[in-house]
Design a protein around this motif. Sequence first.
Motif, PDB file in Angstrom:
ATOM      1  N   VAL A   1       0.839  -1.205   0.000  1.00  0.00           N
ATOM      2  CA  VAL A   1       0.000   0.000   0.000  1.00  0.00           C
ATOM      3  C   VAL A   1       0.874   1.254   0.000  1.00  0.00           C
ATOM      4  O   VAL A   1       0.626   2.211  -0.751  1.00  0.00           O
ATOM      5  CB  VAL A   1      -0.978  -0.013   1.199  1.00  0.00           C
ATOM      6  CG1 VAL A   1      -1.666   1.339   1.360  1.00  0.00           C
ATOM      7  CG2 VAL A   1      -2.016  -1.112   1.024  1.00  0.00           C
ATOM      8  N   GLU A   2       1.933   1.266   0.822  1.00  0.00           N
ATOM      9  CA  GLU A   2       2.826   2.424   0.870  1.00  0.00           C
ATOM     10  C   GLU A   2       3.517   2.643  -0.473  1.00  0.00           C
ATOM     11  O   GLU A   2       3.595   3.767  -0.967  1.00  0.00           O
ATOM     12  CB  GLU A   2       3.875   2.242   1.977  1.00  0.00           C
ATOM     13  CG  GLU A   2       3.322   2.383   3.371  1.00  0.00           C
ATOM     14  CD  GLU A   2       4.384   2.126   4.433  1.00  0.00           C
ATOM     15  OE1 GLU A   2       5.588   2.043   4.084  1.00  0.00           O
ATOM     16  OE2 GLU A   2       4.020   2.009   5.602  1.00  0.00           O
ATOM     17  N   SER A   3       4.006   1.568  -1.053  1.00  0.00           N
ATOM     18  CA  SER A   3       4.683   1.668  -2.351  1.00  0.00           C
ATOM     19  C   SER A   3       3.723   2.142  -3.433  1.00  0.00           C
ATOM     20  O   SER A   3       4.063   3.010  -4.246  1.00  0.00           O
ATOM     21  CB  SER A   3       5.269   0.305  -2.726  1.00  0.00           C
ATOM     22  OG  SER A   3       5.860   0.365  -3.999  1.00  0.00           O
ATOM     23  N   THR A   4       2.516   1.602  -3.432  1.00  0.00           N
ATOM     24  CA  THR A   4       1.512   2.004  -4.428  1.00  0.00           C
ATOM     25  C   THR A   4       1.155   3.473  -4.252  1.00  0.00           C
ATOM     26  O   THR A   4       1.063   4.222  -5.238  1.00  0.00           O
ATOM     27  CB  THR A   4       0.251   1.126  -4.291  1.00  0.00           C
ATOM     28  OG1 THR A   4       0.617  -0.252  -4.452  1.00  0.00           O
ATOM     29  CG2 THR A   4      -0.781   1.498  -5.323  1.00  0.00           C
ATOM     30  N   ALA A   5       0.968   3.918  -3.017  1.00  0.00           N
ATOM     31  CA  ALA A   5       0.622   5.317  -2.764  1.00  0.00           C
ATOM     32  C   ALA A   5       1.739   6.245  -3.225  1.00  0.00           C
ATOM     33  O   ALA A   5       1.481   7.300  -3.828  1.00  0.00           O
ATOM     34  CB  ALA A   5       0.327   5.522  -1.280  1.00  0.00           C
ATOM     35  N   THR A   6       2.989   5.863  -2.976  1.00  0.00           N
ATOM     36  CA  THR A   6       4.124   6.680  -3.404  1.00  0.00           C
ATOM     37  C   THR A   6       4.168   6.804  -4.924  1.00  0.00           C
ATOM     38  O   THR A   6       4.325   7.895  -5.475  1.00  0.00           O
ATOM     39  CB  THR A   6       5.440   6.070  -2.880  1.00  0.00           C
ATOM     40  OG1 THR A   6       5.383   6.014  -1.454  1.00  0.00           O
ATOM     41  CG2 THR A   6       6.632   6.895  -3.315  1.00  0.00           C
ATOM     42  N   HIS A   7       4.019   5.664  -5.604  1.00  0.00           N
ATOM     43  CA  HIS A   7       4.080   5.691  -7.074  1.00  0.00           C
ATOM     44  C   HIS A   7       2.891   6.438  -7.679  1.00  0.00           C
ATOM     45  O   HIS A   7       3.053   7.194  -8.642  1.00  0.00           O
ATOM     46  CB  HIS A   7       4.169   4.267  -7.621  1.00  0.00           C
ATOM     47  CG  HIS A   7       5.489   3.619  -7.359  1.00  0.00           C
ATOM     48  ND1 HIS A   7       6.656   4.050  -7.937  1.00  0.00           N
ATOM     49  CD2 HIS A   7       5.826   2.582  -6.553  1.00  0.00           C
ATOM     50  CE1 HIS A   7       7.653   3.299  -7.515  1.00  0.00           C
ATOM     51  NE2 HIS A   7       7.177   2.393  -6.659  1.00  0.00           N
ATOM     52  N   VAL A   8       1.705   6.256  -7.119  1.00  0.00           N
ATOM     53  CA  VAL A   8       0.529   6.977  -7.613  1.00  0.00           C
ATOM     54  C   VAL A   8       0.710   8.475  -7.403  1.00  0.00           C
ATOM     55  O   VAL A   8       0.366   9.292  -8.265  1.00  0.00           O
ATOM     56  CB  VAL A   8      -0.759   6.452  -6.930  1.00  0.00           C
ATOM     57  CG1 VAL A   8      -1.941   7.370  -7.206  1.00  0.00           C
ATOM     58  CG2 VAL A   8      -1.071   5.034  -7.396  1.00  0.00           C
TER      59      VAL A   8
END
Length: 123
Positions: free
Chosen positions: A16-23
């Motif tokens: 979730v953290e990685s996805t939020a950063t990339h988004v």
Amino acid sequence: MVDSFERNKDLVQELVESTATHVGRIAMIITGAVAEVAREIGDLVTDGIEMRDAARRARDDEERGIVEVEEIDLIEDGEPDIDDIGDPVDLGEIPAVDQVALLSADIVPEEPVDIGELPGEQT
């Protein structure tokens, strides 16, 4: 020892953290691109307005009979008539360098010259 529930929780949290950063990064890229496109469209519209105004001024000048300086050269045929130029202006003789009185260090006073008391100056 870490059980499978905690391991899965950590995996989901990292995902979730990685996805939020990339988004977020993708959104910043899109936001910057949209802002640049809007700026370019604004510049294009400004250029169009300036060209329209220049064309209107040129049309108005043409209707009033105003001719640009560059157009005069295109309108005239051949060389200008020498009689139309006018008489030359006499500037007089320019003195040679040896005739000009140059200042020398001999005529500069050695002592300071008293110019009087300046307003607001205390003595």
